[in-house]
Design a protein around this motif. Structure first.
Motif, PDB file in Angstrom:
ATOM      1  N   ALA A 230      66.434  -4.474  31.841  1.00 30.32           N
ATOM      2  CA  ALA A 230      65.134  -4.554  31.791  1.00 30.32           C
ATOM      3  C   ALA A 230      64.841  -3.719  30.353  1.00 30.32           C
ATOM      4  CB  ALA A 230      64.127  -4.026  32.828  1.00 30.32           C
ATOM      5  N   ASP A 231      63.860  -4.204  29.582  1.00 26.61           N
ATOM      6  CA  ASP A 231      63.514  -3.515  28.491  1.00 26.61           C
ATOM      7  C   ASP A 231      62.699  -2.252  28.902  1.00 26.61           C
ATOM      8  OD1 ASP A 231      63.995  -5.539  25.975  1.00 26.61           O
ATOM      9  OD2 ASP A 231      63.789  -6.627  27.799  1.00 26.61           O
ATOM     10  N   ALA A 232      61.941  -2.384  30.116  1.00 25.12           N
ATOM     11  CA  ALA A 232      61.247  -1.459  30.412  1.00 25.12           C
ATOM     12  C   ALA A 232      60.933  -1.429  31.874  1.00 25.12           C
ATOM     13  CB  ALA A 232      59.697  -1.438  29.984  1.00 25.12           C
ATOM     14  N   VAL A 233      61.093  -0.268  32.859  1.00 32.96           N
ATOM     15  CA  VAL A 233      60.965  -0.330  34.198  1.00 32.96           C
ATOM     16  C   VAL A 233      59.794   0.819  34.539  1.00 32.96           C
ATOM     17  CG1 VAL A 233      62.230   0.471  36.299  1.00 32.96           C
ATOM     18  CG2 VAL A 233      63.459  -0.663  34.469  1.00 32.96           C
ATOM     19  N   ILE A 234      58.885   0.379  35.559  1.00 38.16           N
ATOM     20  CA  ILE A 234      57.846   1.054  35.839  1.00 38.16           C
ATOM     21  C   ILE A 234      58.070   1.226  37.409  1.00 38.16           C
ATOM     22  CG2 ILE A 234      55.311   1.751  35.955  1.00 38.16           C
ATOM     23  CD1 ILE A 234      55.088  -0.228  33.759  1.00 38.16           C
ATOM     24  N   ALA A 235      58.315   2.494  37.724  1.00 36.95           N
ATOM     25  CA  ALA A 235      58.450   2.777  39.232  1.00 36.95           C
ATOM     26  C   ALA A 235      56.904   3.513  39.854  1.00 36.95           C
ATOM     27  CB  ALA A 235      59.486   3.683  39.615  1.00 36.95           C
ATOM     28  N   GLU A 236      55.846   3.047  39.698  1.00 37.39           N
ATOM     29  CA  GLU A 236      54.636   3.394  40.072  1.00 37.39           C
ATOM     30  C   GLU A 236      53.931   2.524  40.831  1.00 37.39           C
ATOM     31  OE1 GLU A 236      54.080   6.346  39.164  1.00 37.39           O
ATOM     32  OE2 GLU A 236      55.419   6.912  37.616  1.00 37.39           O
ATOM     33  N   SER A 237      52.729   2.724  41.269  1.00 40.47           N
ATOM     34  CA  SER A 237      51.672   1.879  42.014  1.00 40.47           C
ATOM     35  C   SER A 237      51.441   0.499  41.193  1.00 40.47           C
ATOM     36  CB  SER A 237      50.417   2.539  42.214  1.00 40.47           C
ATOM     37  OG  SER A 237      49.557   1.463  42.543  1.00 40.47           O
ATOM     38  N   ILE A 238      51.651  -0.408  41.576  1.00 44.08           N
ATOM     39  CA  ILE A 238      51.345  -1.729  40.904  1.00 44.08           C
ATOM     40  C   ILE A 238      50.173  -1.961  40.643  1.00 44.08           C
ATOM     41  CG2 ILE A 238      51.391  -4.422  41.055  1.00 44.08           C
ATOM     42  CD1 ILE A 238      53.780  -3.888  43.263  1.00 44.08           C
ATOM     43  N   GLY A 239      48.940  -1.722  40.990  1.00 46.88           N
ATOM     44  CA  GLY A 239      47.757  -1.765  40.869  1.00 46.88           C
ATOM     45  C   GLY A 239      47.395  -0.977  39.456  1.00 46.88           C
ATOM     46  N   ALA A 240      47.859   0.563  39.772  1.00 44.73           N
ATOM     47  CA  ALA A 240      47.503   1.408  38.592  1.00 44.73           C
ATOM     48  C   ALA A 240      48.256   0.967  37.497  1.00 44.73           C
ATOM     49  CB  ALA A 240      47.941   2.803  39.423  1.00 44.73           C
ATOM     50  N   ALA A 241      49.553   0.618  37.711  1.00 46.55           N
ATOM     51  CA  ALA A 241      50.396   0.181  36.359  1.00 46.55           C
ATOM     52  C   ALA A 241      49.919  -0.782  35.545  1.00 46.55           C
ATOM     53  CB  ALA A 241      51.683  -0.032  36.866  1.00 46.55           C
ATOM     54  N   LEU A 242      49.287  -2.130  36.351  1.00 40.34           N
ATOM     55  CA  LEU A 242      48.777  -3.121  35.675  1.00 40.34           C
ATOM     56  C   LEU A 242      47.716  -2.735  34.963  1.00 40.34           C
ATOM     57  CD1 LEU A 242      50.176  -6.095  37.898  1.00 40.34           C
ATOM     58  CD2 LEU A 242      51.327  -4.843  36.047  1.00 40.34           C
TER      59      LEU A 242
END
Length: 251
Positions: A230-242
């Motif tokens: 991946a070019d970026a990975v976010i391991a956070e709450s989906i709602g908060a991240a989006l």
């Protein structure tokens, strides 16, 4: 993930002409839909009813309806969360081409998404396996719970009724999968959200996109086998991240 990273992803979203969103169960758990396969989940309490068995046996069809009816209320009352709403907003703004989802809960459509490819079908409808007639699931599930009798198709009067989902041992709908592959091949930004990315052929889609030249962003609570790609990975709450990406994209 820091704000600079969110700004970068937002810029990719603004620049994209053929962005595709791919979602798994993780986005729906934030709407209160439980992970049925986790320890103690509904599906761990019952035996698997395979599609061939369902088609061949009245007893298997009763067991199937019993299992499905136990889980129906959990998703039928669920509402879209911030993640679903952000994705629907992006489509309405022309930022994304559409959604490919592994989920059967219909929450993307309730949020307002129009272009949705449901790889595993929808549990909001019942389909006759013999004549193809479709019905709303709510009334038929209520009928089963009241009578303990498997509903019959009213159109052909003898057809075997099953949720319009892909059961164990049943193939994914070819036309939907082919469209998903085409979208992945043409994507210039592919956002994989709330999926473990281990179940193929669905998990092949981000690989197809990346190898076709797309940027790949993964948003998931737990690590996935494709994180290194991946070019970026976010391991956070989906709602908060989006929501954070959406805010950054609007600035």
């Amino acid at each position: 993930m820091n704000s600079i990273d969110y700004q970068q992803i937002a810029q990719w979203l603004r620049d994209a002409e053929r962005a595709v969103v791919f979602t798994g169960a993780g986005i729906s758990t934030e709407s209160g839909i439980p992970d049925f396969r986790s320890p103690g989940g509904i599906w761990t309490k019952f035996r698997t009813v395979y599609y061939d068995e369902f088609m061949a046996s009245a007893d298997a069809r009763h067991e199937y309806w019993h299992q499905k009816s136990q889980g129906h209320r959990d998703f039928a009352d669920a509402q879209p969360n911030a993640g679903h709403l952000a994705i629907a907003k992006w489509e309405s703004e022309g930022r994304v081409r559409g959604v490919v989802t592994q989920n059967i809960d219909g929450l993307h459509q309730l949020a307002g998404s129009k272009q949705v490819l449901e790889l595993h079908g929808t549990a909001r409808e019942i389909q006759c396996q013999d004549c193809g007639a479709r019905y709303d699931a709510e009334s038929l599930v209520a009928e089963f719970l009241q009578t303990d009798q498997v509903p019959q198709c009213q159109q052909c009067e003898k057809g075997r009724l099953k949720h319009a989902t892909v059961s164990f041992g049943q193939s994914l709908p070819t036309d939907v999968l082919e469209q998903a592959v085409e979208w992945s091949q043409e994507a210039d930004l592919f956002l994989a959200i709330g999926s473990s990315l281990v179940v193929t052929p669905a998990a092949d889609l981000p690989v197809i996109a990346k190898r076709s030249g797309s940027r790949l962003v993964i948003v998931n609570r737990d690590p996935t086998p494709l994180d290194d790609m991946a070019d970026a990975v976010i391991a956070e709450s989906i709602g908060a991240a989006l929501s954070e990406i959406d805010r950054a994209a609007d600035t």
